[in-house]
Scaffold this motif. Structure first.
Motif, short mmCIF file in Angstrom:
data_model
loop_
_atom_site.label_atom_id
_atom_site.label_comp_id
_atom_site.label_asym_id
_atom_site.label_seq_id
_atom_site.Cartn_x
_atom_site.Cartn_y
_atom_site.Cartn_z
N LYS A 194 88.40 10.07 23.22
CA LYS A 194 88.12 11.24 22.36
C LYS A 194 89.22 12.29 22.49
CE LYS A 194 83.13 10.64 22.25
NZ LYS A 194 81.91 10.86 23.05
N GLN A 195 89.86 12.35 23.65
CA GLN A 195 90.92 13.34 23.88
C GLN A 195 92.24 12.92 23.22
OE1 GLN A 195 90.48 12.94 28.16
NE2 GLN A 195 90.15 15.13 28.34
N SER A 216 85.59 9.17 27.09
CA SER A 216 86.03 10.58 27.08
C SER A 216 87.53 10.66 26.83
CB SER A 216 85.71 11.27 28.40
OG SER A 216 84.32 11.32 28.59
N THR A 234 93.19 8.17 18.86
CA THR A 234 92.75 6.78 18.98
C THR A 234 92.46 6.19 17.61
OG1 THR A 234 91.77 7.23 21.15
CG2 THR A 234 90.99 5.27 19.99
#
Length: 200
Positions: free
Chosen positions: A168-169, A165, A172
């Protein structure tokens, strides 16, 4: 607080329930899993920190040859998994980049970390550089920048404990693992996995 450039972090705080005993003390070849994990990241690290269970710190102090700071999860997030381990390491030792490695991948190659760190240093716009193999992300291997810290805390506060998670924020970069490098990514969760590793 003096900030170093690269901090090597071994995540070794799991309960090893499926394995039946603490994996970090398991010997493979001439060294323990813990030693092998340290050896993998040590060449690129200005400082080393290992996140372990409180009760294992004393035993570990007699077990390793590297200069490594042994810590356990910060009290607020104790037992909250790898994300809490990464957060605790970042809070304990100030650095710009954190090389993260689990202690249950005894085949992992130091060269992989050198490659990922080079990419992270050359492309500072990324918050994390993480390997992906056959579509599977390996979030506990790779490079995390300190820029992840506030989101890590926020996720922990909200009980969002998945490292995926966080990735995804953040911005990356995923690095495709080559076929010949897949060998390094075998992790050991059970005694059977250990037998399947064969000899070093």
């Amino acid at each position: 607080m003096d900030q170093k450039l690269v901090i090597g972090v071994v995540l070794a705080g799991g309960q090893s329930r499926r394995f039946g005993s603490p994996k970090l003390f398991t010997k493979w070849g001439d060294a323990t899993f813990f030693e092998k994990a340290l050896k993998t990241i040590a060449p690129y690290s200005d400082a080393l920190v290992a996140v372990v269970r409180n009760e294992e710190i004393e035993k570990l102090e007699q077990y390793h040859s590297h200069s490594v700071e042994l810590i356990s999860d910060v009290e607020a997030f104790k037992g909250k998994g790898p994300l809490a381990g990464i957060y605790s390491a970042m809070m304990e030792v100030s650095g710009q980049y954190y090389l993260i490695t689990p202690c249950d991948m005894p085949r992992m190659s130091s060269e992989m970390y050198g490659k990922w760190l080079d990419i992270a240093l050359q492309q500072p716009e990324y918050d994390a550089v993480i390997p992906i193999l056959n579509g599977k992300v390996y979030p506990l291997n790779g490079v995390y920048k300190r820029s992840c810290l506030s989101e890590i805390k926020e996720n922990l506060d909200n009980e969002n404990l998945k490292v995926l998670s966080l990735l995804k924020q953040k911005n990356t970069k995923y690095i495709e693992v080559q076929k010949e490098e897949a060998y390094f990514f075998e992790n050991v969760n059970t005694q059977e996995d250990l037998l399947n590793l064969g000899n070093e």
